[in-house]
Write a protein that holds these residues in place. Structure first.
Motif, mmCIF file in Angstrom:
data_model
loop_
_atom_site.group_PDB
_atom_site.id
_atom_site.type_symbol
_atom_site.label_atom_id
_atom_site.label_comp_id
_atom_site.label_asym_id
_atom_site.label_seq_id
_atom_site.Cartn_x
_atom_site.Cartn_y
_atom_site.Cartn_z
ATOM 1 N N ALA A 66 16.874 -16.201 -10.333
ATOM 2 C CA ALA A 66 16.740 -14.862 -9.757
ATOM 3 C C ALA A 66 15.469 -14.751 -8.928
ATOM 4 C CB ALA A 66 16.741 -13.820 -10.867
ATOM 5 N N THR A 67 14.391 -15.348 -9.413
ATOM 6 C CA THR A 67 13.123 -15.320 -8.666
ATOM 7 C C THR A 67 13.281 -16.006 -7.319
ATOM 8 O OG1 THR A 67 11.772 -15.243 -10.671
ATOM 9 C CG2 THR A 67 10.720 -16.090 -8.685
ATOM 10 N N ARG A 68 13.924 -17.182 -7.322
ATOM 11 C CA ARG A 68 14.135 -17.897 -6.054
ATOM 12 C C ARG A 68 14.974 -17.058 -5.088
ATOM 13 N NH1 ARG A 68 15.396 -22.183 -9.721
ATOM 14 N NH2 ARG A 68 13.655 -23.630 -9.932
ATOM 15 N N ALA A 69 16.041 -16.456 -5.611
ATOM 16 C CA ALA A 69 16.927 -15.660 -4.761
ATOM 17 C C ALA A 69 16.197 -14.455 -4.179
ATOM 18 C CB ALA A 69 18.148 -15.197 -5.563
ATOM 19 N N ILE A 70 15.386 -13.808 -4.983
ATOM 20 C CA ILE A 70 14.652 -12.628 -4.524
ATOM 21 C C ILE A 70 13.608 -12.986 -3.470
ATOM 22 C CG2 ILE A 70 12.938 -10.909 -5.255
ATOM 23 C CD1 ILE A 70 14.516 -10.761 -7.941
ATOM 24 N N LEU A 71 12.870 -14.057 -3.717
ATOM 25 C CA LEU A 71 11.777 -14.409 -2.808
ATOM 26 C C LEU A 71 12.253 -15.133 -1.566
ATOM 27 C CD1 LEU A 71 9.043 -15.382 -5.412
ATOM 28 C CD2 LEU A 71 9.372 -13.222 -4.199
ATOM 29 N N ASP A 72 13.477 -15.604 -1.572
ATOM 30 C CA ASP A 72 14.058 -16.222 -0.376
ATOM 31 C C ASP A 72 14.782 -15.196 0.488
ATOM 32 O OD1 ASP A 72 13.120 -18.706 -1.000
ATOM 33 O OD2 ASP A 72 14.979 -19.412 -1.925
ATOM 34 N N GLY A 73 14.793 -13.948 0.048
ATOM 35 C CA GLY A 73 15.524 -12.908 0.766
ATOM 36 C C GLY A 73 14.799 -12.448 2.018
ATOM 37 N N ASP A 74 15.456 -11.559 2.754
ATOM 38 C CA ASP A 74 14.887 -11.046 3.997
ATOM 39 C C ASP A 74 13.847 -9.965 3.706
ATOM 40 O OD1 ASP A 74 16.607 -12.668 5.434
ATOM 41 O OD2 ASP A 74 18.200 -11.150 5.466
ATOM 42 N N GLY A 75 13.037 -9.678 4.721
ATOM 43 C CA GLY A 75 12.069 -8.601 4.600
ATOM 44 C C GLY A 75 10.850 -8.996 3.787
ATOM 45 N N SER A 76 10.206 -8.014 3.182
ATOM 46 C CA SER A 76 9.018 -8.249 2.371
ATOM 47 C C SER A 76 9.413 -8.244 0.896
ATOM 48 C CB SER A 76 7.982 -7.157 2.637
ATOM 49 O OG SER A 76 7.585 -7.150 3.995
ATOM 50 N N PRO A 77 9.520 -9.421 0.292
ATOM 51 C CA PRO A 77 9.958 -9.478 -1.104
ATOM 52 C C PRO A 77 8.898 -8.922 -2.043
ATOM 53 C CG PRO A 77 9.244 -11.635 -0.383
ATOM 54 C CD PRO A 77 9.229 -10.756 0.837
ATOM 55 N N PRO A 78 9.298 -8.480 -3.217
ATOM 56 C CA PRO A 78 8.331 -7.972 -4.187
ATOM 57 C C PRO A 78 7.560 -9.111 -4.842
ATOM 58 C CG PRO A 78 10.491 -8.066 -5.187
ATOM 59 C CD PRO A 78 10.674 -8.422 -3.731
ATOM 60 N N LYS A 79 6.511 -8.769 -5.548
ATOM 61 C CA LYS A 79 5.821 -9.740 -6.391
ATOM 62 C C LYS A 79 6.636 -9.897 -7.667
ATOM 63 C CE LYS A 79 2.317 -9.741 -3.548
ATOM 64 N NZ LYS A 79 2.041 -10.891 -2.652
ATOM 65 N N VAL A 80 6.721 -11.104 -8.177
ATOM 66 C CA VAL A 80 7.471 -11.348 -9.408
ATOM 67 C C VAL A 80 6.510 -11.785 -10.503
ATOM 68 C CG1 VAL A 80 9.253 -12.724 -10.532
ATOM 69 C CG2 VAL A 80 9.573 -11.964 -8.168
ATOM 70 N N LEU A 81 6.528 -11.043 -11.594
ATOM 71 C CA LEU A 81 5.695 -11.340 -12.752
ATOM 72 C C LEU A 81 6.623 -11.818 -13.873
ATOM 73 C CD1 LEU A 81 2.929 -11.225 -14.161
ATOM 74 C CD2 LEU A 81 3.382 -8.819 -14.666
ATOM 75 N N ILE A 82 6.481 -13.077 -14.248
ATOM 76 C CA ILE A 82 7.369 -13.684 -15.233
ATOM 77 C C ILE A 82 6.956 -13.285 -16.649
ATOM 78 C CG2 ILE A 82 8.162 -15.868 -16.236
ATOM 79 C CD1 ILE A 82 9.336 -15.470 -13.519
ATOM 80 N N LEU A 83 7.923 -12.839 -17.441
ATOM 81 C CA LEU A 83 7.699 -12.550 -18.849
ATOM 82 C C LEU A 83 8.064 -13.794 -19.644
ATOM 83 C CD1 LEU A 83 9.396 -9.037 -18.922
ATOM 84 C CD2 LEU A 83 6.945 -9.520 -18.860
#
Length: 218
Positions: A66-83
């Motif tokens: 999910a992190t890879r998919a989100i950060l590879d997306g268009d626009g300005s991706p959010p910061k991801v903080l892993i739990l």
């Protein structure tokens, strides 16, 4: 400015607990929840949060994918903080390489949770000491993965700053070490990230170790 947060965790009680506490903070708003990685990706596209709290072990799609998919997306991706928890050693290195901005241990206090959200929203790396030790151990095991030549893109001073970032130094500590103003250090950090096409300090740390600029124990 309010920090918009999405919580992705397959345990409903965890999501509810995090939501109740974070929504009580004056500068943080929980804009949505997701019960698995696929839903997290969809909710990010829909809600455009600033920070995603991402559990690693989830059904349908895990937190790394999910992190890879989100950060590879268009626009300005959010910061991801892993739990994460102490037994997830295998995920630490790959999550940072996927672009995560840091890790929060699941036994962290409520105040640590809020502060973690603020730290990654500001573009800083968040690595708990225990996580950092495991990460460095992994770098020691695998060795550099990228050609050293990529560091030719940055100046000698920027290289010094990058090495100190990789050692976990704050801007203030780097300024004191190099006898510079804190604003000058911030400028150098911004240029390093831009020149090396890195999202944030967490990726800068990974880059420094993978190119061999900094070595574990060095």
């Amino acid at each position: 400015m309010t920090i918009r947060v999405l919580i992705a965790d397959d345990q409903g009680m965890v999501r509810t607990g995090f939501t109740v506490f974070l929504d009580s903070q004056p500068d943080i708003e929980v804009v949505g929840e997701a019960a698995d990685g696929r839903e997290a990706v969809a909710r990010v596209a829909e809600l455009r949060p600033d920070v995603v709290l991402m559990d690693v072990r989830m059904p349908v799609m895990d937190g790394l994918a999910a992190t890879r998919a989100i950060l590879d997306g268009d626009g300005s991706p959010p910061k991801v903080l892993i739990l994460t928890t102490f037994d997830l050693d295998d995920y630490v290195y790959e999550a940072l390489r996927a672009g995560a901005s840091g890790f929060l241990l699941k036994d962290a206090s409520a105040q640590q949770l809020a502060e973690a959200v603020r730290v990654v929203a500001a573009g800083e790396a968040l690595l708990a000491p225990s996580v950092t030790r495991r990460l460095i151990s992994e770098f020691a095991r695998v060795g550099p993965r990228r050609p050293r030549g990529r560091l030719d893109d940055i100046t000698e001073r920027e290289t010094e700053v990058l090495a100190l970032i990789a050692q976990g130094r704050s801007n203030q500590e780097i300024a004191e070490e190099l006898v510079l103003s804190e604003q000058t250090v911030k400028t150098h950090v911004g240029r390093i990230l831009a020149k090396l096409n890195l999202r944030d300090r967490a990726q800068a740390i990974v880059h420094a170790y993978e190119t061999g600029l900094v070595r574990p124990g060095g």
